[in-house]
Write an enzyme that holds these catalytic residues in place. Structure first.
Site: not given
Length: 299
Positions: A90, A121
């Protein structure tokens, strides 16, 4: 034995505790569920507040390093990784910065944004590969995001960054966890037990999103990417943003619609440049030179 150890470790994490307020969650009505969630979410700004001085110090460091062509890099897995990618993506349309100025890296790559690859992960070495792919340097700032504070992928990334001399930040919902002690700066608001036990996309995710909003917004405000509270460096890439840019020009200069439209066109759709042209009665090249002399700071 490995499973037993993992269970023991999880049992000590705040984010894995059972919330007494939601122990009868499955018996509540829809309204009662969302009321409970809303009440729990209201606690988040309050637990972030004690960390504002640390967050501000991190912002100061990011501003300094971006002045040396450094970047802000987020790294995380699962929800934490997705929130980092979201905040990074953004920044270009909001602040008109390059796409690699703020980078979000998620364990498992871009496919993990839509389809969970939670197993990624557990690979600490994968983080080093991903950071090498973007050529991480000591001028960058690496922000590791992990609700549990013990994600191997994130810890591996922080360890590698520190070996390069890169400043590191850890954002986690648990204190006294590996990420909090490994990073140069630890932001560890205690969000308390989740409404849905262990679901760290809830209050932990809300906390992470709020902190990331602060890091990027405060950084780019400090770097001159706004005028007053107007985002004058927005990227005019669609009709909505074109209309917003014209409105911003009008708000900043008190000019009429026609003047704002003409100035934006003459300024090659750069709202900041158009504002300066109007306020100083200069042409595009003169205004561009003035902005350059002030490092892009319109004020």
């Amino acid at each position: 034995m490995k499973t037993e150890q993992a269970i023991t470790e999880l049992s000590h994490l705040t984010t894995e505790q059972t919330n007494p307020a939601s122990q009868h969650l499955d018996r509540l009505s829809s309204l009662e569920i969302v009321q409970l969630m809303n009440a729990e979410d209201r606690k988040i700004p309050l637990v972030i507040e004690p960390y504002l001085p640390v967050i501000a110090e991190v912002v100061d460091n990011i501003v300094e390093r971006m002045g040396k062509n450094g970047r802000l890099v987020y790294i995380g897995a699962g929800t934490s990784g997705r929130l980092g990618v979201l905040d990074a993506s953004e920044c270009p349309p909001t602040f008109g910065v390059a796409s690699d100025c703020v980078i979000g890296i998620i364990a498992g790559g871009d496919t993990a944004l839509r389809k969970a690859k939670e197993g990624a992960e557990d690979d600490a070495n994968l983080a080093q590969q991903d950071l090498n792919a973007i050529a991480l340097t000591k001028n960058d700032v690496l922000v590791g995001i992990a609700a549990s504070g013990r994600t191997p992928y994130v810890l591996g990334g922080v360890a590698y960054a520190k070996s390069l001399g890169t400043m590191t930040v850890g954002i986690t919902s648990n204190a006294n966890v590996p990420l909090a002690t490994a990073a140069d700066y630890a932001i560890t608001p205690n969000v308390g037990a989740e409404v849905l036990t262990g679901s760290s996309r809830l209050k932990s995710g809300t906390m992470q999103k709020m902190v990331l909003n602060m890091l990027t917004t405060a950084t780019f405000v400090r770097l001159g990417k706004c005028y007053g509270n107007l985002m004058v460096d927005l990227n005019v890439s669609n009709e909505k943003l074109h209309a917003r840019a014209i409105r911003i020009i009008q708000q900043a200069t008190q000019c009429d619609l026609t003047t704002a439209e003409n100035a934006l066109k003459l300024a090659d759709n750069k709202a900041k440049l158009a504002i300066l042209m109007i306020l100083t009665n200069t042409d595009k090249e003169q205004a561009r030179a003035l902005l350059k002399a002030q490092n892009g700071r319109l004020r």
